[in-house]
Enzyme design. Structure first.
Site, PDB file in Angstrom:
ATOM      1  N   SER A 199       0.579  -1.574   0.209  1.00 49.19           N
ATOM      2  CA  SER A 199      -0.171   0.256  -0.164  1.00 49.19           C
ATOM      3  C   SER A 199       1.026   1.309   0.030  1.00 49.19           C
ATOM      4  O   SER A 199       0.091   2.414  -0.479  1.00 49.19           O
ATOM      5  CB  SER A 199      -1.184   0.196   0.778  1.00 49.19           C
ATOM      6  OG  SER A 199      -2.055  -1.343   1.146  1.00 49.19           O
ATOM      7  N   ARG A 227       2.232  11.093  -9.061  1.00 51.11           N
ATOM      8  CA  ARG A 227       1.373  11.675 -10.363  1.00 51.11           C
ATOM      9  C   ARG A 227       0.784  12.985 -10.439  1.00 51.11           C
ATOM     10  O   ARG A 227       0.242  14.371 -10.814  1.00 51.11           O
ATOM     11  CB  ARG A 227       0.485  10.529 -10.657  1.00 51.11           C
ATOM     12  CG  ARG A 227       0.726   8.972 -11.938  1.00 51.11           C
ATOM     13  CD  ARG A 227       1.212  10.016 -12.860  1.00 51.11           C
ATOM     14  NE  ARG A 227       1.089   9.065 -13.126  1.00 51.11           N
ATOM     15  CZ  ARG A 227       2.292   8.256 -14.120  1.00 51.11           C
ATOM     16  NH1 ARG A 227       3.594   9.395 -14.232  1.00 51.11           N
ATOM     17  NH2 ARG A 227       2.283   7.393 -15.181  1.00 51.11           N
ATOM     18  N   HIS A 262       3.286  15.278 -10.714  1.00 52.60           N
ATOM     19  CA  HIS A 262       3.181  15.581 -12.152  1.00 52.60           C
ATOM     20  C   HIS A 262       1.975  16.791 -13.182  1.00 52.60           C
ATOM     21  O   HIS A 262       1.912  16.785 -13.889  1.00 52.60           O
ATOM     22  CB  HIS A 262       2.767  14.624 -12.568  1.00 52.60           C
ATOM     23  CG  HIS A 262       4.041  13.358 -13.165  1.00 52.60           C
ATOM     24  ND1 HIS A 262       3.986  12.390 -12.885  1.00 52.60           N
ATOM     25  CD2 HIS A 262       5.490  13.392 -13.087  1.00 52.60           C
ATOM     26  CE1 HIS A 262       5.379  11.395 -12.759  1.00 52.60           C
ATOM     27  NE2 HIS A 262       5.940  12.160 -13.045  1.00 52.60           N
ATOM     28  N   SER A 282      -4.688   2.098   3.862  1.00 48.58           N
ATOM     29  CA  SER A 282      -4.362   1.027   4.831  1.00 48.58           C
ATOM     30  C   SER A 282      -5.581  -0.105   4.791  1.00 48.58           C
ATOM     31  O   SER A 282      -7.190   0.218   5.351  1.00 48.58           O
ATOM     32  CB  SER A 282      -4.768   1.271   6.487  1.00 48.58           C
ATOM     33  OG  SER A 282      -4.273   0.623   7.430  1.00 48.58           O
ATOM     34  N   SER A 315      -3.914  -8.033  -1.706  1.00 47.18           N
ATOM     35  CA  SER A 315      -3.195  -8.284  -3.536  1.00 47.18           C
ATOM     36  C   SER A 315      -4.610  -6.854  -4.381  1.00 47.18           C
ATOM     37  O   SER A 315      -4.540  -6.318  -5.070  1.00 47.18           O
ATOM     38  CB  SER A 315      -3.018  -9.541  -4.899  1.00 47.18           C
ATOM     39  OG  SER A 315      -1.753  -9.762  -4.045  1.00 47.18           O
TER      40      SER A 315
END
Length: 181
Positions: A45, A55, A58, A84, A145
């Site tokens: 995470s 990002r 960016h 979390s 996952s």
């Protein structure tokens, strides 16, 4: 495409359909209002949080990853975003408590909205995946996952919303991409 990949994509689609658009819009607005944005997460995470910070940089925001050597102090008016799954990771709970005590807003992106971090947060985004300790087999994937993948995709969706609000495209963002490599 393998059958496992197809199942993973189905799981991600199912999760994405359950994330509330109004919660995401609230977080986007808070991100755009914040002086500085801090992100944190543990394990995988945490990697997702780092990619989100990149990002945000960016698109011209002022993001920081908690724990990096160049991270400044949190101040009133800042935003702390914590990813979390369980919402109970002790180090992240302590960070959220500290951010709140300073006067920063806290946003929790979690599986468990009623967790310690969720209860501290001003904004809670629920990603209804399975926690790493969940053995109910909601997912074919191991441990957390599905949450971690959903977290990355959710963060990327926030970037797209920010780009839209700012009238940006990839070309605008590329000018902020690292160029010393």
């Amino acid at each position: 495409m393998t059958k496992q990949l197809e199942r993973i994509l189905q799981e991600l689609r199912a999760i994405s359909d359950l994330i509330r658009d109004e919660d995401a819009a609230q977080l986007v607005n808070r991100i755009l209002e914040a002086k500085k944005i801090f992100v944190a997460g543990a394990g995988r995470s945490g990697f997702m949080a780092k990619s989100f910070a990149m990002r945000m940089m960016h698109v011209g925001l002022d993001p920081y990853v908690v724990g990096e050597t160049v991270t400044p102090n949190v101040e009133e008016g800042d935003l702390f975003i914590v990813g979390s799954g369980s919402g109970e990771t002790k180090s992240l709970v302590a960070m959220a408590e500290k951010a709140k005590s300073i006067g920063a807003s806290v946003a929790a992106v979690t599986i468990v909205p009623d967790s310690s971090i969720g209860r501290l947060a001003d904004i809670v985004i629920e990603i209804p995946a399975q926690t790493k300790a969940d053995t109910s087999n909601k997912s074919i994937q191991p441990m957390g996952s599905l949450f971690e993948q959903s977290l990355l995709l959710f963060y990327d969706s926030l970037i797209l919303q920010i780009m839209e609000k700012r009238g940006m495209d990839s070309g605008n963002m590329y000018g902020r991409h690292a160029n010393l490599e």
